[in-house]
Every structure is written in C-alpha cells, then in structure tokens.
Design a protein around this motif. Structure first.
Motif, PDB file in Angstrom:
ATOM      1  N   LEU A 136       7.330  -0.984   2.392  1.00 41.70           N
ATOM      2  CA  LEU A 136       6.325  -1.566   0.810  1.00 41.70           C
ATOM      3  C   LEU A 136       7.390  -1.275  -0.169  1.00 41.70           C
ATOM      4  O   LEU A 136       7.252  -2.016  -1.057  1.00 41.70           O
ATOM      5  CB  LEU A 136       5.061  -0.453   0.988  1.00 41.70           C
ATOM      6  CG  LEU A 136       3.991  -0.956   1.835  1.00 41.70           C
ATOM      7  CD1 LEU A 136       3.168   0.167   1.864  1.00 41.70           C
ATOM      8  CD2 LEU A 136       3.610  -2.285   1.454  1.00 41.70           C
ATOM      9  N   TRP A 165       3.447   7.922 -13.439  1.00 43.78           N
ATOM     10  CA  TRP A 165       4.190   6.867 -12.700  1.00 43.78           C
ATOM     11  C   TRP A 165       3.554   5.521 -12.842  1.00 43.78           C
ATOM     12  O   TRP A 165       4.019   4.511 -11.990  1.00 43.78           O
ATOM     13  CB  TRP A 165       3.922   7.154 -11.187  1.00 43.78           C
ATOM     14  CG  TRP A 165       5.100   8.476 -10.942  1.00 43.78           C
ATOM     15  CD1 TRP A 165       5.973   8.985 -11.836  1.00 43.78           C
ATOM     16  CD2 TRP A 165       5.507   9.088  -9.439  1.00 43.78           C
ATOM     17  NE1 TRP A 165       6.750   9.828 -11.298  1.00 43.78           N
ATOM     18  CE2 TRP A 165       6.580   9.919  -9.749  1.00 43.78           C
ATOM     19  CE3 TRP A 165       5.109   8.381  -8.208  1.00 43.78           C
ATOM     20  CZ2 TRP A 165       6.990  10.339  -8.787  1.00 43.78           C
ATOM     21  CZ3 TRP A 165       5.770   9.247  -7.440  1.00 43.78           C
ATOM     22  CH2 TRP A 165       6.611  10.271  -7.502  1.00 43.78           C
ATOM     23  N   GLY A 166       2.559   5.406 -13.954  1.00 42.49           N
ATOM     24  CA  GLY A 166       2.197   4.058 -14.043  1.00 42.49           C
ATOM     25  C   GLY A 166       1.432   4.063 -15.382  1.00 42.49           C
ATOM     26  O   GLY A 166       1.127   5.358 -15.956  1.00 42.49           O
ATOM     27  N   GLY A 191      -3.298   6.673  -4.397  1.00 35.41           N
ATOM     28  CA  GLY A 191      -1.993   6.674  -5.091  1.00 35.41           C
ATOM     29  C   GLY A 191      -1.978   7.346  -6.288  1.00 35.41           C
ATOM     30  O   GLY A 191      -1.791   6.822  -7.408  1.00 35.41           O
ATOM     31  N   CYS A 192      -2.114   8.569  -6.163  1.00 32.35           N
ATOM     32  CA  CYS A 192      -2.420   9.608  -7.213  1.00 32.35           C
ATOM     33  C   CYS A 192      -1.304   9.824  -8.145  1.00 32.35           C
ATOM     34  O   CYS A 192      -1.290  10.350  -9.224  1.00 32.35           O
ATOM     35  CB  CYS A 192      -3.299  10.996  -6.951  1.00 32.35           C
ATOM     36  SG  CYS A 192      -2.167  11.781  -5.779  1.00 32.35           S
ATOM     37  N   GLY A 193      -0.026   9.728  -7.388  1.00 30.80           N
ATOM     38  CA  GLY A 193       1.219   9.977  -8.148  1.00 30.80           C
ATOM     39  C   GLY A 193       1.262  11.505  -8.390  1.00 30.80           C
ATOM     40  O   GLY A 193       0.893  11.998  -7.524  1.00 30.80           O
ATOM     41  N   ASP A 213      -1.378  10.082  -1.494  1.00 30.99           N
ATOM     42  CA  ASP A 213      -0.098   9.287  -1.769  1.00 30.99           C
ATOM     43  C   ASP A 213       0.845   9.558  -0.903  1.00 30.99           C
ATOM     44  O   ASP A 213       0.644  10.218   0.214  1.00 30.99           O
ATOM     45  CB  ASP A 213       0.491  10.091  -3.189  1.00 30.99           C
ATOM     46  CG  ASP A 213       1.470   9.044  -4.041  1.00 30.99           C
ATOM     47  OD1 ASP A 213       0.877   8.646  -5.041  1.00 30.99           O
ATOM     48  OD2 ASP A 213       2.434   8.691  -3.543  1.00 30.99           O
ATOM     49  N   ASN A 214       1.763   8.569  -0.726  1.00 28.48           N
ATOM     50  CA  ASN A 214       2.762   8.481   0.379  1.00 28.48           C
ATOM     51  C   ASN A 214       3.957   9.227   0.084  1.00 28.48           C
ATOM     52  O   ASN A 214       5.039   9.265   0.747  1.00 28.48           O
ATOM     53  CB  ASN A 214       3.039   7.059   1.005  1.00 28.48           C
ATOM     54  CG  ASN A 214       3.648   6.165   0.132  1.00 28.48           C
ATOM     55  OD1 ASN A 214       3.762   6.458  -0.961  1.00 28.48           O
ATOM     56  ND2 ASN A 214       3.948   4.912   0.783  1.00 28.48           N
ATOM     57  N   SER A 241      -0.727   6.745   4.375  1.00 29.49           N
ATOM     58  CA  SER A 241      -0.761   5.445   3.245  1.00 29.49           C
ATOM     59  C   SER A 241      -1.991   4.935   3.024  1.00 29.49           C
ATOM     60  O   SER A 241      -3.197   5.212   3.912  1.00 29.49           O
ATOM     61  CB  SER A 241       0.076   4.533   4.420  1.00 29.49           C
ATOM     62  OG  SER A 241      -0.184   3.275   3.735  1.00 29.49           O
ATOM     63  N   MET A 242      -2.450   4.495   1.910  1.00 25.84           N
ATOM     64  CA  MET A 242      -3.347   3.729   1.541  1.00 25.84           C
ATOM     65  C   MET A 242      -3.849   2.573   2.319  1.00 25.84           C
ATOM     66  O   MET A 242      -4.960   2.152   2.478  1.00 25.84           O
ATOM     67  CB  MET A 242      -3.334   3.275   0.055  1.00 25.84           C
ATOM     68  CG  MET A 242      -2.253   2.086  -0.127  1.00 25.84           C
ATOM     69  SD  MET A 242      -2.175   1.471  -1.712  1.00 25.84           S
ATOM     70  CE  MET A 242      -1.548   2.649  -2.691  1.00 25.84           C
ATOM     71  N   GLU A 258      -5.718   4.108 -10.047  1.00 24.53           N
ATOM     72  CA  GLU A 258      -5.038   3.667 -11.290  1.00 24.53           C
ATOM     73  C   GLU A 258      -3.626   3.286 -10.804  1.00 24.53           C
ATOM     74  O   GLU A 258      -2.623   4.024 -10.276  1.00 24.53           O
ATOM     75  CB  GLU A 258      -4.930   4.771 -12.269  1.00 24.53           C
ATOM     76  CG  GLU A 258      -6.287   5.252 -12.747  1.00 24.53           C
ATOM     77  CD  GLU A 258      -6.112   5.901 -14.033  1.00 24.53           C
ATOM     78  OE1 GLU A 258      -5.406   5.728 -15.059  1.00 24.53           O
ATOM     79  OE2 GLU A 258      -7.082   6.679 -14.237  1.00 24.53           O
ATOM     80  N   GLY A 259      -3.474   1.944 -10.800  1.00 20.28           N
ATOM     81  CA  GLY A 259      -2.162   1.082 -10.933  1.00 20.28           C
ATOM     82  C   GLY A 259      -1.683   1.252  -9.445  1.00 20.28           C
ATOM     83  O   GLY A 259      -0.536   1.339  -9.338  1.00 20.28           O
ATOM     84  N   ILE A 263      -0.467  -2.280  -4.535  1.00 22.37           N
ATOM     85  CA  ILE A 263       0.588  -2.178  -3.391  1.00 22.37           C
ATOM     86  C   ILE A 263       0.121  -2.790  -1.953  1.00 22.37           C
ATOM     87  O   ILE A 263       1.144  -3.762  -1.608  1.00 22.37           O
ATOM     88  CB  ILE A 263       0.809  -0.667  -3.200  1.00 22.37           C
ATOM     89  CG1 ILE A 263       1.564  -0.174  -4.527  1.00 22.37           C
ATOM     90  CG2 ILE A 263       1.671  -0.454  -1.971  1.00 22.37           C
ATOM     91  CD1 ILE A 263       1.443   1.390  -4.587  1.00 22.37           C
TER      92      ILE A 263
HETATM   93  C1  LIG Z   1       2.173   2.781 -10.258  1.00 26.24           C
HETATM   94  S1  LIG Z   1       2.015   4.330  -9.384  1.00 26.24           S
HETATM   95  C2  LIG Z   1       0.573   5.040 -10.021  1.00 26.24           C
HETATM   96  C3  LIG Z   1       0.540   6.346  -9.797  1.00 26.24           C
HETATM   97  C4  LIG Z   1      -0.645   7.194 -10.654  1.00 26.24           C
HETATM   98  N1  LIG Z   1      -1.668   6.550 -10.106  1.00 26.24           N
HETATM   99  C5  LIG Z   1      -0.486   6.926 -12.202  1.00 26.24           C
HETATM  100  O1  LIG Z   1      -1.139   6.219 -12.687  1.00 26.24           O
HETATM  101  O2  LIG Z   1       0.392   7.855 -12.350  1.00 26.24           O
HETATM  102  C6  LIG Z   1       1.780   4.008  -7.604  1.00 26.24           C
HETATM  103  C7  LIG Z   1       1.479   5.372  -6.625  1.00 26.24           C
HETATM  104  O3  LIG Z   1       1.071   4.808  -5.564  1.00 26.24           O
HETATM  105  C8  LIG Z   1       1.935   5.525  -4.424  1.00 26.24           C
HETATM  106  N2  LIG Z   1       2.066   4.771  -3.321  1.00 26.24           N
HETATM  107  C9  LIG Z   1       2.777   3.739  -3.109  1.00 26.24           C
HETATM  108  N3  LIG Z   1       2.487   3.159  -1.644  1.00 26.24           N
HETATM  109  C10 LIG Z   1       1.498   3.834  -1.160  1.00 26.24           C
HETATM  110  C11 LIG Z   1       1.056   3.776  -0.061  1.00 26.24           C
HETATM  111  N4  LIG Z   1       1.336   2.801   0.975  1.00 26.24           N
HETATM  112  N5  LIG Z   1      -0.070   4.770   0.198  1.00 26.24           N
HETATM  113  C12 LIG Z   1      -0.260   5.808  -0.733  1.00 26.24           C
HETATM  114  N6  LIG Z   1       0.328   5.692  -1.844  1.00 26.24           N
HETATM  115  C13 LIG Z   1       1.277   4.807  -2.152  1.00 26.24           C
HETATM  116  C14 LIG Z   1       3.199   5.874  -4.984  1.00 26.24           C
HETATM  117  O4  LIG Z   1       3.860   6.990  -4.619  1.00 26.24           O
HETATM  118  C15 LIG Z   1       2.851   5.825  -6.729  1.00 26.24           C
HETATM  119  O5  LIG Z   1       2.358   7.334  -6.838  1.00 26.24           O
END
Ligand SMILES: C[S@@+](CC[C@H](N)C(=O)[O-])C[C@H]1O[C@@H](n2cnc3c(N)ncnc32)[C@H](O)[C@@H]1O
Length: 389
Positions: A136, A165-166, A191-193, A213-214, A241-242, A258-259, A263
C-alpha cells in the motif's frame, strides 16, 4: 500482369478473398479470352491500400467509397479518433508489458496501473513478495519497487517528527462529533495516526475507543498521549490493517476515519466497514475532494497521479447513498485544518533537506505542498457524517 494466384501471393491474401473483392467491385481484373482474369500493378496497389484502410477500422464498403473519393469526411474523422484511442491503449499495454519485463519507467507504470485497476495493482505487489503494508505504501507513496525502502526511510524520517499525519483540527473533529447521536459506547477509529482526533474524541464523549493503524510507532504515540491525560482505560490500540478488520458484526456505535479511507478506496472502505456498525450506527470520514468542476490542468495532472479516485462532493454523496448509508451532513474542513498539516510539514522537510543532493521523498512532499499552496481553492478535505441504513 498478374494472375489471381500471383496477385494473392503479392498481397498475402487468399484467392477466395480476392474473388470477393472482385465481386464487390473493389478490384476489377481484365478477363482474357481463355477465361482467366489478369490484374495490373495498380490492382496490387489498390489491394494494399484497402488492407491499410481496413486496419484503420474502415469497412469494405467505406474502403470502396474512399477509393472512389466519395467517403464522408465525418466518417473518416470518427475512424481517425477511434484509431488514436486504440493507439493510446496499445501504448499503455506496451508500457505495462515492458515494465513487467523490468524495462521502462516504473513510477509511471505504477501510477497507471493504480489508476486503471487499483485492487489488482495491490494484489500484484503482494504477489511480488511485498507485505500488504509495504504494498500500500508503494502504491501511494514510493511508486517504485527498486527505490521503495530508501524512499520510505526518508518519508518516515519526515513524518516521525510530526504530530499530525493528515489535515484536520480539533474544531473540525468536534463539529463532526456534534452530529453523532448520544450515547456513544464503542468507537472504532481507523488509521488514527498519532491520535490527534483520538484524543479529542476521548475528551468529548465517554466511549471506549479502539484505535487501529498499521504503524506501531503511531499507536505508541497514541498510548503515550492517553497516559498523559489519564485515559488509558478508555483506549485499545491494534496494529492491524484497515482492509482486514476482524471485529464482530454490529459492534461499534461509531466508526471514525480522518484522512485514511482513501487508502483502500472510499467506496470499498464504506462497504467493508458498514457491517461492523450497530443498527443506525454512525460513520464519519474525511476525504480529499474536488471543490470545482473546472480544475486547472496542473491540479488534474497532479491528482490523477496521486489520487486518481478523487471525486466531487456530489459524486461522493451519491456513492454514500448507493452503499446503504444516509448522509447526515457534510462540510469542508477549515483552512486551519490544512494549515495544521502543511505548515509543520513544510518546516520539517526544509529542516531535513539541507544536503544539495536531491531526496525523492522530500521532493515529492514539497511538490504536494506547492500544488496545495497554488491551487488550494480547487480541492480540499471534506468531512462526511453518515448513518447506517
Ligand atoms: C493520512 S494519515 C491520517 C492519520 C490521522 N487520522 C490524522 O489525521 O493525523 C493515514 C493513516 O493511515 C494509516 N494507514 C495506512 N495504511 C493503513 C492500513 N492498511 N491499515 C491501517 N492504517 C493504515 C497510516 O499509518 C496513517 O496513520
């Protein structure tokens, strides 16, 4: 002078096919006294021209009209356009085959495949031996199998130093939360970052939050933040993984993303996450959307590479309804939400980018900031609040 068998040999066609041309008056041999037909070199040229026109998509009837200079220009123009499209597709297919053989430019190929067949692209990367997380990341970030590890090291060096992160802000999270019916007992944040919104949710409702989150380092930061506000008992973190959420059906009152839904593709995410919600449960997500129907060429070119599935708000609203949700409300994220993300990001890259050698990950991040700065009125993040039907 050629006999029909000689003409057939010259043009690589069967005698029967040429007799058919004769019947259609596309060629006309001169009949000799002995009954044989003979053809001239001009007939060879006519047949060769017909072969080319047929390859260009004309019918035999149109070929005939063309040879008699009677063909409608409109028909020819349509065929020409269709041929151009075909050539473009063939060129794409050629690039794909070349890339599979390790030739050609990989980045463009990954971008193309991601646009045409995003799920197959991920599957293909996984088949090449990448873990899903890296597949990904390759698809969204490095887009290059050979440079992937170095790219991700540089990329994570930037993001490890940032809290957000977003794009997002406390005000926008709270504004969305106000639309969620109370009481909320169980939240799944995807995807809590590093937990910018996780903390706001915990401080503004009594629910237990499962934050996933991954990226383990991000989850560690969420746990630390919860320890510092004495809310550890309200948090469970899962490094998963989501795309593969193994929670009971109808379990969460609220899903928050959020954001991150982009993915795995917003539509795909909504479909796959929906069963985890209780009856009439709420799903809140933010996503990058077009804010104009007429974006500039520069924005289109950039986002077609970086986020080919970017939609307008009304397109997303339609998708939401088709997936079995009611749209409760939606709003564009504030300017502050974008600044909260891009400003620290800009400073961080600048601070790290001190060497004169170019670093691909830094260049890409700076390019996105530049596009955001110049065309900010054409696209932006948008929050959607949905209720499960
Ligand atoms: C754009 S960031 C947004 C983070 C957070 N929500 C924020 O607004 O700060 C996307 C997040 O999704 C996580 N992510 C990416 N691929 C993922 C997956 N397959 N499963 C879970 N989380 C994932 C990333 O590690 C990152 O923390």
């Amino acid at each position: 002078m050629y006999k029909i068998s000689e003409l057939a040999k010259q043009v690589g066609m069967s005698r029967t096919a040429l007799l058919y041309y004769e019947k259609q008056q596309l060629i006309s041999g001169q009949r000799l006294e002995n009954g044989y037909r003979i053809y001239t070199h001009k007939d060879v040229q006519r047949v060769r021209l017909i072969q080319q026109l047929l390859a260009g998509g004309l019918t035999l009837k149109e070929c005939k009209a063309c040879l008699e200079t009677k063909l409608d220009r409109g028909i020819l123009k349509n065929r020409l356009d269709a041929l151009d499209r075909e050539i473009e597709q063939k060129q794409s297919s050629r690039n794909l085959l070349a890339a599979l053989l390790g030739e050609g430019e990989l980045k463009t190929w990954h971008e193309k495949l991601n646009k045409v067949a995003p799920d197959i692209h991920t599957d293909w990367l996984i088949n090449q031996g990448f873990e899903e997380k890296e597949a990904l990341r390759l698809k969204w970030l490095s887009k290059d199998m050979n440079e992937h590890d170095k790219y991700m090291d540089d990329f994570m060096r930037v993001f490890q130093g940032l809290a957000r992160w977003g794009p997002g802000s406390e005000e926008d999270t709270l504004k969305a939360l106000r639309h969620v019916p109370k009481p909320i007992r169980k939240i799944l944040e995807i995807g809590c970052g590093k937990g910018q919104s996780t903390r706001v949710l915990a401080q503004n409702c009594q629910a237990h939050i499962t934050a996933i989150d991954n990226e383990q380092s991000a989850l560690d930061a969420v746990s630390e933040a919860f320890a510092s506000i004495n809310k550890t008992d309200r948090l469970t973190t899962n490094c998963i993984s989501m795309t593969d959420l193994d929670y009971p059906r109808a379990y969460f009152d609220l899903i928050w993303s959020e954001g991150s839904a982009y993915i795995m593709g917003v539509e795909n995410a909504l479909r796959r996450w929906r069963p985890l919600l209780v009856k009439s449960g709420t799903l809140v997500f933010s996503d990058l959307v077009w804010q104009t129907d007429t974006p500039s060429d520069k924005s289109i070119t950039f986002w077609q590479k970086e986020y080919p599935d970017m939609q307008t708000v009304s397109e997303r609203r339609n998708q939401i309804q088709n997936i079995g949700f009611k749209l409760v409300s939606d709003f564009p994220l504030s300017t502050k939400a974008a600044e909260n993300y891009y400003e620290p990001l800009r400073k961080r890259v600048k601070a790290l980018n001190t060497n004169s050698l170019s670093v691909k990950a830094y260049d890409d991040i700076e390019h996105e900031i530049d596009i955001y700065t110049r065309y900010a009125n054409e696209f932006g993040y948008h929050m959607f609040m949905l209720q499960k039907l």
